[in-house]
Scaffold this active site. Sequence first.
Site, PDB file in Angstrom:
ATOM      1  N   LYS A 209      -9.514   2.236  -3.202  1.00  0.00           N
ATOM      2  CA  LYS A 209      -9.909   1.615  -1.940  1.00  0.00           C
ATOM      3  C   LYS A 209     -11.295   2.103  -1.510  1.00  0.00           C
ATOM      4  CE  LYS A 209      -7.872   1.025   2.711  1.00  0.00           C
ATOM      5  NZ  LYS A 209      -6.636   1.328   3.470  1.00  0.00           N
TER       6      LYS A 209
ATOM      7  N   GLU B 125       0.837  -1.208   0.000  1.00  0.00           N
ATOM      8  CA  GLU B 125       0.000   0.000   0.000  1.00  0.00           C
ATOM      9  C   GLU B 125       0.874   1.261   0.000  1.00  0.00           C
ATOM     10  OE1 GLU B 125      -3.959   1.510   2.459  1.00  0.00           O
ATOM     11  OE2 GLU B 125      -2.464   0.273   3.477  1.00  0.00           O
TER      12      GLU B 125
ATOM     13  N   CYS C  99      -5.838  -3.275   1.699  1.00  0.00           N
ATOM     14  CA  CYS C  99      -5.700  -3.241   3.154  1.00  0.00           C
ATOM     15  C   CYS C  99      -7.029  -3.415   3.890  1.00  0.00           C
ATOM     16  CB  CYS C  99      -4.971  -1.964   3.582  1.00  0.00           C
ATOM     17  SG  CYS C  99      -4.300  -2.036   5.277  1.00  0.00           S
TER      18      CYS C  99
END
Length: 280
Positions: free
Chosen positions: A118, A44, A155
Amino acid sequence: MAPVVRAALVQASWTGDTESMIAKHEAHAREAAAQGARVIGFQEVFNAPYFCQVQEPEHYRWAEPVPDGPTVRRMQELARETGMVIVVPVFEIEGSGFYYNTAAVIDADGSYLGKYRKHHIPQVKGFWEKYYFRPGNAGWPVFDTAAGRIGVYICYDRHFPEGWRQLGLAGAQLVYNPSATSRGLSAHLWKLEQPAAAVANEYFVAAINRVGREEYGDNDFYGTSYFVDPRGQFVGDVAGDTDEELVVRDLDLGLIDEVRQQWAFYRDRRPDAYEGLVRP
């Protein structure tokens, strides 16, 4: 027969500046290509520290456009050089005030295929991401690449099963999950959630975590990156928890059809009964 794809991932420690961070990922990519890898993914916001440990406006400086920013362009050159597909997680600026936690996907010929933003943005101690990022608004793309059909989930997304399923329904064979997660917060989930997602959705998952401590907080990133197959079994060893590491593994994509025929989870889904899942 379905192909066996040699895939790679990098768990890295922060170097202190963007140029050296990118350079060492280029070195890892060249080594992976020398070992025959056809696809590689990074962690990330790979070209920056995990600045979300604090809430300071100075860290907007890490943002750049996707795909027209310098890092993605450089990774396109690297993809052309190595002949690998590259998953490139960066801090994206779309326009003034519009920032996203994003991963660009670049094909083996250097062409930009698209990006994933994300969806789920945490806001807890040490992970102040809502200060920086808007929730993703670009759907759940799966990219047809030279190494197969590849998706991305970033994540904190991994705690939400809905996106994993969207990627499976869209035909993903391999999902990269670039992360920055620290010891003590959710370490006991790390080897549980992604294997469970691989089983439930019957594809391969590449779970990538940072490693070490960085200058902006106390988070201790514990590495232990890995590939996991559609049966929930680790492909080779899991990486260590203290040192930087390049992980290269052979993924037998034929196992996807084998497992889907044996376990038949997609056949037995009941979308007609799931209305309550999307009610506010």
